[in-house]
Motif scaffolding. Structure first.
Motif, PDB file in Angstrom:
ATOM      1  N   THR A 109       0.807  -1.223   0.000  1.00 21.24           N
ATOM      2  CA  THR A 109       0.000   0.000   0.000  1.00 21.24           C
ATOM      3  C   THR A 109       0.838   1.271   0.000  1.00 21.24           C
ATOM      4  O   THR A 109       0.336   2.330  -0.395  1.00 21.24           O
ATOM      5  N   ARG A 167      -6.231  -3.294  -1.496  1.00 17.83           N
ATOM      6  CA  ARG A 167      -6.376  -1.933  -0.975  1.00 17.83           C
ATOM      7  C   ARG A 167      -5.738  -0.927  -1.914  1.00 17.83           C
ATOM      8  O   ARG A 167      -6.292   0.148  -2.170  1.00 17.83           O
ATOM      9  N   LYS A 171      -7.671   2.056  -3.898  1.00 16.64           N
ATOM     10  CA  LYS A 171      -7.248   3.448  -3.754  1.00 16.64           C
ATOM     11  C   LYS A 171      -6.913   4.062  -5.103  1.00 16.64           C
ATOM     12  O   LYS A 171      -7.245   5.224  -5.377  1.00 16.64           O
ATOM     13  N   TYR A 174     -10.078   4.827  -6.844  1.00 16.10           N
ATOM     14  CA  TYR A 174     -10.698   6.001  -6.232  1.00 16.10           C
ATOM     15  C   TYR A 174     -10.008   7.289  -6.691  1.00 16.10           C
ATOM     16  O   TYR A 174     -10.673   8.267  -7.057  1.00 16.10           O
ATOM     17  N   GLU A 175      -8.673   7.262  -6.712  1.00 18.40           N
ATOM     18  CA  GLU A 175      -7.944   8.450  -7.170  1.00 18.40           C
ATOM     19  C   GLU A 175      -8.184   8.711  -8.653  1.00 18.40           C
ATOM     20  O   GLU A 175      -8.298   9.868  -9.077  1.00 18.40           O
TER      21      GLU A 175
END
Length: 404
Positions: A109, A167, A171, A174-175
Motif C-alpha cells: 500500500t 487496498r 485506492k 478512487y484516485e
C-alpha cells in the motif's frame, strides 16, 4: 447517541482520518504495543531476553506510527528489530507475527517497485529463517512441524500481501475517479465558458443583423424621401409608411430576441416566423425608394431549401444589401440565387459608385465575419471582396444541407 456502526458515525470517522492520516497509524501502533504487552514473554527488564523483547515491542510500535510518512524507513527499522528478536528471543511470538503481517500489507500500500517486492521478499525470507531456527519440543517430528509452521506463515503473509494489493487497487481506482471527476468538471467549465462565448457571439450577430439592417434601411429611406419629393412627391406617404413599418418591425425583432434571452423555457418564448430566402423579394421591395437599382434572379425551387439554410442565406443577402447601400450608394446591385439538389449558391454583386464611401474597417469586417460564420456553421463557404470586372464588391456564398 449514534452507534459506532451507524453510517453517519462511519462518515465522520472517515473524514477525520482523511484530514489526519496519522491517527489510524497511532491507533495501530497502540494496538500492536498492547498485543506485545499481553503476549509472551512479558515486558520487563529482569533478563536480557525480556529487555530485548521490550525494546523490540517499543521500537516496532513507534516505527508503525511513521509507516505512512516514511514507509521505507519504518519498515527498515521494523526489520532490524525483528532480526534482534530472532537472535535474542528463543521463541516465536504473536507480536512478531502480527508485525510481519502489518509490514507485508504496508509494502503493497505504501511502497513503489522495486522496493515493494524487495521488502516482501525480505519478509518471506525472515519468516522462513525464524521458523527453521525455532527449537521444537518434539525432536522426532522436527521437520514436519517446521514445514507446517512455515506453510502457515507463508499463507498468512500471502493473505496480507493480497489484502494490500486489493487496498492499493481500490485506492488507485478512487484516485482515478477523482481525477476523472476533476477533469470532467474542468471540461464542463470550459464548455460552459465556450457556450457563453458562443451565445454572446450569436446574440451580437443577431442584433447586428436585425438592428444594423433595419436602422441603415430606415436611414437610407429617410434620405430617399428628399429624392422622392423632387422626382415623385405623390409617393412620399408610401416612403414614410415604409419607414414606420420598418421601425416597428425592428422594435418587434429586438423585443422577440430579448424575450427569448429572458425566458428559460424555449416553448414559452414568443416565436415569429423566421425569414428565409423566400422573403428576399420582400426585402428588396423595402428598398425600392432608394437610389440603388436592385435586381433579383432566382433559379430553382426556393421552397425546397431547409429553413435553417434559408435563414442563413437571407441574413447574408440582408447584410450584403445593407453594405452595398451604405458604402456604394446609387450603385446597381444584383442578387442571384441558384438552388441545386442539396445546396444553394447566393451571389450579391454591386457595381462601382461615383459616391462610394470609404468602408469603416471595424464595421465591414464584423459584418463579413458574421456572414462567414453563418456559412461555416452549415458546412459552406463565403467569400467577399472587390470584383475585378465591375470594380465593385461581390459576396458569394455556397450553403449546403444534408440529404434527408
Amino acid at each position: 447517541m449514534e452507534p459506532f456502526t451507524a453510517p453517519a458515525t462511519r462518515g465522520r470517522l472517515r473524514v477525520v482520518w482523511q484530514e489526519r492520516p496519522w491517527i489510524p497509524d497511532v491507533v495501530l501502533a497502540v494496538l500492536a504495543g498492547v498485543l506485545g504487552a499481553i503476549s509472551r514473554p512479558t515486558l520487563s527488564f529482569a533478563t536480557p531476553e525480556q529487555t530485548a523483547y521490550s525494546i523490540v515491542v517499543f521500537g516496532c510500535s513507534t516505527a508503525l506510527i511513521f509507516r505512512r510518512l516514511r514507509p521505507r524507513l519504518a519498515l527498515a527499522v521494523v526489520g532490524v528489530l525483528l532480526v534482534v528478536h530472532l537472535v535474542v528471543v528463543q521463541e516465536l511470538t504473536v507480536f512478531a507475527g502480527a508485525v510481519c503481517l502489518i509490514g507485508a500489507y504496508t509494502t503493497q500500500t505504501r511502497l513503489l517497485p522495486p522496493w515493494r517486492w524487495a521488502y516482501v521478499a525480505a519478509i518471506y525470507i525472515g519468516a522462513g529463517v525464524a521458523v527453521f531456527t525455532l527449537p521444537t519440543p518434539a525432536p522426532g517430528t522436527e521437520w514436519m512441524i517446521r514445514l507446517v509452521i512455515a506453510a502457515a506463515a507463508a499463507a498468512l503473509i500471502t493473505v496480507a500481501v493480497l489484502a494490500g494489493i486489493v487496498r492499493r487497487n481500490r485506492k488507485a481506482r478512487y484516485e482515478d475517479a477523482l481525477e476523472r471527476a476533476a477533469f470532467l468538471e474542468a471540461r464542463q467549465a470550459v464548455e460552459r465558458r465556450l457556450a457563453a462565448v458562443e451565445e454572446r457571439t450569436r446574440i451580437a450577430r443577431e442584433m447586428h443583423d436585425v438592428l444594423g439592417h433595419s436602422l441603415n434601411t430606415i436611414a437610407i429611406q429617410a434620405e430617399g424621401v428628399r429624392y422622392v419629393l423632387r422626382t415623385d412627391p405623390q409617393r412620399t406617404d408610401q416612403v414614410l409608411a415604409d419607414i414606420g413599418r420598418l421601425s416597428r418591425t425592428a422594435v418587434d425583432d429586438v423585443r422577440d430576441l430579448i424575450s427569448v434571452l429572458a425566458t428559460d423555457d424555449e416553448g414559452k418564448a414568443p416565436v415569429r416566423p423566421t425569414p428565409t430566402l423566400r422573403d428576399v423579394r420582400e426585402l428588396i421591395n423595402d428598398l425600392q425608394y432608394t437610389k440603388a437599382a436592385i435586381r433579383l434572379h432566382v433559379e430553382g425551387d426556393l421552397t425546397s431549401i431547409p429553413d435553417q439554410v434559408g435563414l442563413a442565406g437571407y441574413r447574408i443577402v440582408q447584410e450584403s444589401l445593407t453594405n452595398a447601400l451604405k458604402y456604394a450608394d446609387g450603385a446597381a446591385v444584383s442578387v442571384r440565387i441558384l438552388v441545386h439538389d442539396h445546396a444553394v449558391e447566393v451571389t450579391i454583386l454591386n457595381t462601382a459608385s461615383g459616391e462610394r464611401h470609404t468602408r469603416p474597417r471595424g464595421v465591414s469586417h464584423h459584418g463579413i465575419i458574421g456572414m462567414q460564420e453563418r456559412a461555416r456553421a452549415l458546412g459552406g463557404t463565403l467569400t467577399a471582396g472587390p470584383d475585378p470586372n465591375t470594380g465593385g464588391w461581390v459576396v458569394a456564398a455556397s450553403l449546403p444541407w444534408r440529404q434527408p
